[in-house]
Design a protein around this motif. Structure first.
Motif, short mmCIF file in Angstrom:
data_model
loop_
_atom_site.label_atom_id
_atom_site.label_comp_id
_atom_site.label_asym_id
_atom_site.label_seq_id
_atom_site.Cartn_x
_atom_site.Cartn_y
_atom_site.Cartn_z
N PRO A 141 -4.90 -2.92 -2.89
CA PRO A 141 -4.36 -4.25 -2.47
C PRO A 141 -4.45 -5.11 -3.81
O PRO A 141 -3.79 -6.11 -3.98
CB PRO A 141 -5.38 -4.53 -1.32
N HIS A 142 -5.49 -4.86 -4.82
CA HIS A 142 -5.89 -5.62 -5.86
C HIS A 142 -4.73 -5.61 -6.74
O HIS A 142 -4.02 -6.56 -7.24
CB HIS A 142 -7.10 -5.24 -6.58
N VAL A 143 -4.40 -4.34 -7.17
CA VAL A 143 -3.07 -4.11 -8.19
C VAL A 143 -1.96 -4.88 -7.58
O VAL A 143 -0.98 -5.38 -8.08
CB VAL A 143 -2.97 -2.68 -8.47
N TYR B 136 -13.34 -1.05 -11.96
CA TYR B 136 -11.90 -1.26 -11.47
C TYR B 136 -11.82 -2.47 -10.42
O TYR B 136 -13.03 -2.53 -9.48
CB TYR B 136 -11.17 -0.02 -10.97
N PRO B 137 -10.77 -2.99 -10.24
CA PRO B 137 -10.86 -4.18 -9.24
C PRO B 137 -10.87 -3.59 -8.01
O PRO B 137 -10.15 -2.66 -7.62
CB PRO B 137 -9.51 -4.86 -9.65
N GLY B 138 -11.84 -4.28 -7.20
CA GLY B 138 -12.12 -3.69 -5.71
C GLY B 138 -12.95 -2.61 -5.58
O GLY B 138 -13.30 -2.12 -4.43
N ALA B 139 -13.85 -2.24 -6.58
CA ALA B 139 -14.80 -1.39 -6.55
C ALA B 139 -15.93 -1.96 -5.95
O ALA B 139 -16.30 -2.87 -6.21
CB ALA B 139 -15.14 -1.01 -8.19
N TYR C 216 -3.22 -0.85 4.02
CA TYR C 216 -1.93 -0.15 4.67
C TYR C 216 -1.00 -1.37 4.58
O TYR C 216 0.27 -1.43 4.27
CB TYR C 216 -2.32 -0.13 6.22
N GLU C 217 -1.31 -2.77 4.83
CA GLU C 217 -0.66 -3.90 4.58
C GLU C 217 0.21 -4.04 3.31
O GLU C 217 1.16 -4.49 3.12
CB GLU C 217 -1.26 -5.16 5.12
N ALA C 218 -0.53 -3.35 2.38
CA ALA C 218 -0.02 -3.66 0.83
C ALA C 218 1.34 -2.93 0.64
O ALA C 218 2.33 -3.38 0.14
CB ALA C 218 -0.88 -2.82 -0.02
N PHE C 219 1.61 -1.83 1.51
CA PHE C 219 2.67 -1.40 1.85
C PHE C 219 3.92 -1.87 2.31
O PHE C 219 5.07 -1.39 2.50
CB PHE C 219 2.58 0.31 2.18
N ASN C 220 3.62 -2.90 3.06
CA ASN C 220 4.52 -3.71 3.58
C ASN C 220 5.53 -4.69 2.76
O ASN C 220 6.28 -5.46 3.15
CB ASN C 220 4.10 -4.49 4.93
#
Ligand code: FAD
Length: 538
Positions: free
Chosen positions: A198-200, A55-58, A341-345
């Protein structure tokens, strides 16, 4: 090599699995002991975890100079790591390199699953059956099947009716998946989900993350390894290998201090900040020794991480949902993140707390929670594994009296030292339940087990024994000891996969030995030196 006629191919040993464990086990048994060995692997290639989890980020979250074999000085010197924490493709390349360098692939049958193993009590040999109709007879059977290899997707009603694409992180497609323009659901926020988000989020038009338990995720702190650093690591390998054994989990840290409670709040804050910035497992295993032993000490670090999470998430409501509570910091597998965490911003990323609004079902075009329907095009299941026992039980191993391993362990796994269990002679588990396994840097845990097993088999042969099998009393004492050691820590307080808590109906037993890797190795070595004390020689 496949013989579907029903005839049995005789070999000295069958090794199931071609990850870190199976590769080294075959090398030890074949090249050092001169045994005839057959490896069986369900995947089409070597790599185990690193074959399946594309998976992306693995990414590995133990430093690369530690997360590798130590058995060959030449191998250490010829392999260059490119990053502090290597990504999945690099670890997979490494394992392919190892397999080719030591000519291991010729001993494996790939794309083949072991579906049964029955003890022939007349000769104490194993009859191993595969899904391709082959039957093998072996004196020794080694389960190198992995602790995190039996994937698990909860039985959400309606799953089969979903019209979009579904993905399981532990069986990810070999071709890259493009989520551009798609509305994606991601279920699960353990180590894998935290790596994926973050990747998705970077690609998808909309990402909805379904979270059951928020993680105490800490920064990964990845960076490239330049040529000078790699040269220094290579020169230092002998010292690194020695130092690994000074730390309970085999991972090296500078400046581990005894007690969080012995220092002022200011000094503690400064020290936690330093460890947070250092990244990796520093805060978890490399700060104060008592944070996993003492609730008050733990609360100091848990509070520090909660504040960090709140400071990184803009929306107070989302920040609250992402803030872990009700279980100690570090009692679940530490998750490491890079931009989680920044992904949720971002406006197109949403968090759903499934404890507040449980998933009721999967519909043809989305996911229905208690409060509403979430329309999505794709669903990613980052829902983890039936850890430790899942892959073993799926092999249908029957020992003395035709007893299934899963029945013998119905109240929880009970292998002596995590290596062998009564009623199942000559069956060995590599990093099995009740050994330090996943709380010990895995390649080192694997090498220690493979060496012990190979030495044991060599000893049996030298002393003309046919078989070895744990004594029920020794097994029972070990089960008690593992539990006592775990109960002296805070780890059993969380609903983690260490305890089987993620699988409904699984007995709640802490499955990792927490006595420290050096201590554990000493116990295993003493048992061997004492003519395999606690094991019956046949
Ligand atoms: P595996 O690599 O799991 O290999 C077992 C193999 O056995 C698999 O290929 C499987 O197909 C095969 N198999 C199982 N049953 C059968 C059967 N019946 N028939 C045929 N074949 C079978 N550990 C760390 O120390 N640090 C990390 O950073 C880390 N990151 C990880 C990230 C992910 C996503 C996962 C899933 C695990 C991670 N781990 C990590 C743990 C990892 O599993 C170990 O580090 C290590 O790779 C285990 O090697 P293994 O050979 O024991 O098992």
């Amino acid at each position: 090599m496949i013989d579907a006629s029903g005839d049995e191919s005789p070999v000295d040993a069958v090794v199931v699995g071609a990850g870190f464990a199976g590769l080294y086990m075959v090398h030890r048994l074949r090249d050092h002991l001169g045994l005839s060995v057959r490896g069986i692997e369900a995947a089409e290639g070597v790599g185990g975890t690193w074959y399946w989890n594309r998976y992306p980020g693995a990414r590995c979250d133990i430093e690369s100079q530690l997360y590798c074999y130590s058995f060959s000085r030449e191998l250490e010197q010829e392999w260059d790591w490119s990053e502090r924490f290597p990504a999945q493709p690099e670890v997979l390349r490494y394992l392919n390199h190892v397999a080719e360098r030591f000519d291991l692939k010729r001993s494996f049958t790939f794309g083949t699953r072991v579906v049964g193993a029955d003890l022939d009590e007349t000769s104490d040999t194993w009859l191993v059956r595969t899904d391709r109709g082959e039957r093998l007879r072996a004196r020794f059977l080694v389960a190198a099947t992995g602790n995190l290899s039996a994937g698990r997707v909860p039985d959400f009603p309606g799953r089969e009716n979903f019209r979009g694409h579904t993905y399981f992180t532990g069986d990810w497609p070999h071709q890259p998946v493009d989520f551009s323009g798609r509305r994606v659901a991601l279920i699960g926020t353990g180590s894998t989900g935290v790596q994926l988000v973050p990747h998705v989020a970077r690609q998808a038009a909309a990402l909805t993350v379904f979270q059951r338990t928020p993680a105490y995720a800490c920064p990964l702190g990845n960076r490239p390894i330049d040529a000078g650093t790699m040269a220094r690591i290579k020169a230092d390998y002998p010292a690194i290998r020695q130092r690994e054994w000074d730390f309970p989990g085999g991972v090296i840290f500078d400046d581990v201090r005894p007690s969080a409670l012995a220092e002022s709040a200011e000094e503690r804050q400064r020290f936690y900040e330093q460890k947070w910035q250092a990244g990796g497992m520093n805060l978890w295993l490399g700060s104060y020794e008592d944070i996993l032993l003492d609730e008050r000490a733990n609360e100091t670090v848990a509070g520090f991480v909660r504040d960090k999470i709140r400071s990184r998430v803009d929306d107070p409501d989302t920040a609250e949902k992402l803030t872990p509570r009700g279980y100690p910091f570090g009692a679940k597998r530490q998750t490491l993140e890079d931009g989680y965490y920044e992904a949720f911003n971002q406006p197109h990323v949403e968090l759903v707390d499934v404890k507040a609004t449980p998933i009721e079902c999967i519909t043809p075009d989305g996911i229905r929670t208690a409060d509403r329907h979430h329309p999505v095009d794709d669903i990613i299941f980052a829902t983890g594994f039936d850890a430790f026992t899942g892959a073993l039980y799926r092999m249908n191993i029957r020992g003395r009296g035709g007893r299934l391993l899963s029945d013998h362990w119905a109240a929880g796994p009970r292998p002596y030292l995590g290596l062998n269990t009564s009623g199942f002679p000559n069956l060995f588990f590599i990093t099995g339940p009740l050994s330090p396994s996943v709380l010990f840097n895995m390649p080192r845990a694997i090498e220690q087990h493979c060496d012990w097993i190979a030495d044991c088999i060599a000893w049996l042969q030298a002393h003309d024994y046919q078989a070895i099998e744990a004594e029920p009393d020794a097994e029972a004492d070990w089960v008690d000891h593992v539990r006592e050691v775990a109960d002296a820590t805070l780890l059993p307080q969380a609903d983690s996969w260490y305890l089987g808590a993620n699988v409904p109906g699984k007995p709640r037993v802490f499955m990792v030995y927490l006595g420290g890797c050096a201590n554990y190795k000493r116990i295993c070595d003493d048992v061997a030196a004492d003519h395999y004390r606690g094991l019956r020689l046949i």
